[in-house]
Design a protein around this motif. Sequence first.
Motif, PDB file in Angstrom:
ATOM      1  N   SER A   1       0.825  -1.218   0.000  1.00  0.00           N
ATOM      2  CA  SER A   1       0.000   0.000   0.000  1.00  0.00           C
ATOM      3  C   SER A   1       0.856   1.263   0.000  1.00  0.00           C
ATOM      4  O   SER A   1       0.469   2.269  -0.596  1.00  0.00           O
ATOM      5  N   LYS A   2       2.007   1.232   0.632  1.00  0.00           N
ATOM      6  CA  LYS A   2       2.890   2.404   0.622  1.00  0.00           C
ATOM      7  C   LYS A   2       3.310   2.756  -0.806  1.00  0.00           C
ATOM      8  O   LYS A   2       3.328   3.935  -1.178  1.00  0.00           O
ATOM      9  N   GLN A   3       3.627   1.757  -1.611  1.00  0.00           N
ATOM     10  CA  GLN A   3       3.996   2.010  -3.010  1.00  0.00           C
ATOM     11  C   GLN A   3       2.803   2.532  -3.804  1.00  0.00           C
ATOM     12  O   GLN A   3       2.945   3.411  -4.649  1.00  0.00           O
ATOM     13  N   LEU A   4       1.629   1.973  -3.516  1.00  0.00           N
ATOM     14  CA  LEU A   4       0.430   2.449  -4.206  1.00  0.00           C
ATOM     15  C   LEU A   4       0.195   3.925  -3.910  1.00  0.00           C
ATOM     16  O   LEU A   4      -0.101   4.710  -4.816  1.00  0.00           O
ATOM     17  N   LEU A   5       0.339   4.293  -2.645  1.00  0.00           N
ATOM     18  CA  LEU A   5       0.068   5.678  -2.243  1.00  0.00           C
ATOM     19  C   LEU A   5       1.183   6.642  -2.645  1.00  0.00           C
ATOM     20  O   LEU A   5       0.917   7.786  -3.030  1.00  0.00           O
ATOM     21  N   ASP A   6       2.421   6.200  -2.564  1.00  0.00           N
ATOM     22  CA  ASP A   6       3.552   7.106  -2.811  1.00  0.00           C
ATOM     23  C   ASP A   6       3.973   7.192  -4.276  1.00  0.00           C
ATOM     24  O   ASP A   6       4.539   8.211  -4.691  1.00  0.00           O
ATOM     25  N   VAL A   7       3.712   6.139  -5.055  1.00  0.00           N
ATOM     26  CA  VAL A   7       4.190   6.123  -6.438  1.00  0.00           C
ATOM     27  C   VAL A   7       3.040   6.103  -7.445  1.00  0.00           C
ATOM     28  O   VAL A   7       2.980   6.944  -8.343  1.00  0.00           O
ATOM     29  N   VAL A   8       2.136   5.145  -7.293  1.00  0.00           N
ATOM     30  CA  VAL A   8       1.077   4.985  -8.290  1.00  0.00           C
ATOM     31  C   VAL A   8       0.028   6.083  -8.185  1.00  0.00           C
ATOM     32  O   VAL A   8      -0.426   6.616  -9.201  1.00  0.00           O
ATOM     33  N   LEU A   9      -0.363   6.438  -6.971  1.00  0.00           N
ATOM     34  CA  LEU A   9      -1.397   7.463  -6.805  1.00  0.00           C
ATOM     35  C   LEU A   9      -1.008   8.802  -7.434  1.00  0.00           C
ATOM     36  O   LEU A   9      -1.805   9.376  -8.188  1.00  0.00           O
ATOM     37  N   PRO A  10       0.181   9.343  -7.180  1.00  0.00           N
ATOM     38  CA  PRO A  10       0.536  10.609  -7.837  1.00  0.00           C
ATOM     39  C   PRO A  10       0.534  10.506  -9.369  1.00  0.00           C
ATOM     40  O   PRO A  10       0.109  11.441 -10.056  1.00  0.00           O
ATOM     41  N   LEU A  11       0.979   9.369  -9.887  1.00  0.00           N
ATOM     42  CA  LEU A  11       0.952   9.162 -11.339  1.00  0.00           C
ATOM     43  C   LEU A  11      -0.482   9.189 -11.843  1.00  0.00           C
ATOM     44  O   LEU A  11      -0.806   9.898 -12.801  1.00  0.00           O
ATOM     45  N   ALA A  12      -1.350   8.433 -11.185  1.00  0.00           N
ATOM     46  CA  ALA A  12      -2.755   8.375 -11.602  1.00  0.00           C
ATOM     47  C   ALA A  12      -3.405   9.749 -11.514  1.00  0.00           C
ATOM     48  O   ALA A  12      -4.104  10.175 -12.448  1.00  0.00           O
ATOM     49  N   GLN A  13      -3.193  10.447 -10.415  1.00  0.00           N
ATOM     50  CA  GLN A  13      -3.815  11.761 -10.249  1.00  0.00           C
ATOM     51  C   GLN A  13      -3.329  12.764 -11.279  1.00  0.00           C
ATOM     52  O   GLN A  13      -4.091  13.609 -11.739  1.00  0.00           O
ATOM     53  N   SER A  14      -2.074  12.682 -11.664  1.00  0.00           N
ATOM     54  CA  SER A  14      -1.556  13.604 -12.681  1.00  0.00           C
ATOM     55  C   SER A  14      -2.206  13.350 -14.037  1.00  0.00           C
ATOM     56  O   SER A  14      -2.353  14.271 -14.839  1.00  0.00           O
ATOM     57  N   LYS A  15      -2.603  12.116 -14.290  1.00  0.00           N
ATOM     58  CA  LYS A  15      -3.245  11.771 -15.563  1.00  0.00           C
ATOM     59  C   LYS A  15      -4.728  12.118 -15.571  1.00  0.00           C
ATOM     60  O   LYS A  15      -5.352  12.104 -16.619  1.00  0.00           O
ATOM     61  N   GLY A  16      -5.301  12.420 -14.425  1.00  0.00           N
ATOM     62  CA  GLY A  16      -6.734  12.656 -14.339  1.00  0.00           C
ATOM     63  C   GLY A  16      -7.155  14.104 -14.380  1.00  0.00           C
ATOM     64  O   GLY A  16      -8.334  14.403 -14.191  1.00  0.00           O
ATOM     65  N   GLN A  17      -6.233  14.992 -14.639  1.00  0.00           N
ATOM     66  CA  GLN A  17      -6.577  16.414 -14.688  1.00  0.00           C
ATOM     67  C   GLN A  17      -7.455  16.718 -15.913  1.00  0.00           C
ATOM     68  O   GLN A  17      -7.344  16.068 -16.949  1.00  0.00           O
ATOM     69  N   VAL A  18      -8.311  17.705 -15.783  1.00  0.00           N
ATOM     70  CA  VAL A  18      -9.260  18.072 -16.838  1.00  0.00           C
ATOM     71  C   VAL A  18      -8.562  18.395 -18.152  1.00  0.00           C
ATOM     72  O   VAL A  18      -9.072  18.069 -19.219  1.00  0.00           O
ATOM     73  N   ASN A  19      -7.398  18.991 -18.079  1.00  0.00           N
ATOM     74  CA  ASN A  19      -6.698  19.395 -19.299  1.00  0.00           C
ATOM     75  C   ASN A  19      -5.934  18.248 -19.962  1.00  0.00           C
ATOM     76  O   ASN A  19      -5.332  18.436 -21.011  1.00  0.00           O
ATOM     77  N   GLU A  20      -5.969  17.061 -19.381  1.00  0.00           N
ATOM     78  CA  GLU A  20      -5.297  15.896 -19.972  1.00  0.00           C
ATOM     79  C   GLU A  20      -6.157  15.295 -21.071  1.00  0.00           C
ATOM     80  O   GLU A  20      -7.358  15.543 -21.150  1.00  0.00           O
ATOM     81  N   SER A  21      -5.545  14.468 -21.898  1.00  0.00           N
ATOM     82  CA  SER A  21      -6.285  13.802 -22.978  1.00  0.00           C
ATOM     83  C   SER A  21      -7.283  12.805 -22.402  1.00  0.00           C
ATOM     84  O   SER A  21      -7.199  12.406 -21.238  1.00  0.00           O
ATOM     85  N   VAL A  22      -8.212  12.395 -23.232  1.00  0.00           N
ATOM     86  CA  VAL A  22      -9.204  11.403 -22.816  1.00  0.00           C
ATOM     87  C   VAL A  22      -8.504  10.116 -22.385  1.00  0.00           C
ATOM     88  O   VAL A  22      -8.841   9.527 -21.349  1.00  0.00           O
ATOM     89  N   LEU A  23      -7.528   9.674 -23.148  1.00  0.00           N
ATOM     90  CA  LEU A  23      -6.810   8.450 -22.805  1.00  0.00           C
ATOM     91  C   LEU A  23      -6.132   8.573 -21.438  1.00  0.00           C
ATOM     92  O   LEU A  23      -6.140   7.626 -20.652  1.00  0.00           O
ATOM     93  N   SER A  24      -5.575   9.726 -21.134  1.00  0.00           N
ATOM     94  CA  SER A  24      -4.957   9.942 -19.823  1.00  0.00           C
ATOM     95  C   SER A  24      -5.990   9.871 -18.709  1.00  0.00           C
ATOM     96  O   SER A  24      -5.768   9.254 -17.669  1.00  0.00           O
ATOM     97  N   ARG A  25      -7.142  10.493 -18.927  1.00  0.00           N
ATOM     98  CA  ARG A  25      -8.190  10.475 -17.901  1.00  0.00           C
ATOM     99  C   ARG A  25      -8.755   9.075 -17.705  1.00  0.00           C
ATOM    100  O   ARG A  25      -9.057   8.663 -16.593  1.00  0.00           O
ATOM    101  N   VAL A  26      -8.873   8.312 -18.795  1.00  0.00           N
ATOM    102  CA  VAL A  26      -9.306   6.915 -18.688  1.00  0.00           C
ATOM    103  C   VAL A  26      -8.265   6.119 -17.903  1.00  0.00           C
ATOM    104  O   VAL A  26      -8.610   5.312 -17.036  1.00  0.00           O
TER     105      VAL A  26
END
Length: 101
Positions: free
Chosen positions: A21-46
């Motif tokens: 869970s530490k890796q999920l929260l410290d590494v994967v979560l920031p990556l996922a959140q950066s891809k989910g911004q409104v200004n990102e492409s549809v593929l990034s948000r998906v």
Amino acid sequence: MLQEFGPWLLLLLDMLPSLPSKQLLDVVLPLAQSKGQVNESVLSRVSCCRLLGGMAPHLSSSDVSTRFASQLLAACQDTDYQVKQQQPQAKHQGSLLQLAV
């Protein structure tokens, strides 16, 4: 839709259950959140929705609700149908609607 995802994303989704869970929260979560911004492409948000939905069952309900449930629920209001299509899978995997209510 899966054909459009890069092999790295599919591999990461397959690895989520085995990551601490530490890796999920410290590494994967920031990556996922950066891809989910409104200004990102549809593929990034998906990709963001797929990652958040895949992580949710492997984290505590507290971590999910405080760190990203609101972002995943906001994706339900996305203007693109491809992003919205990811929500039933994420809600099923992580029961996020119950956590956010």
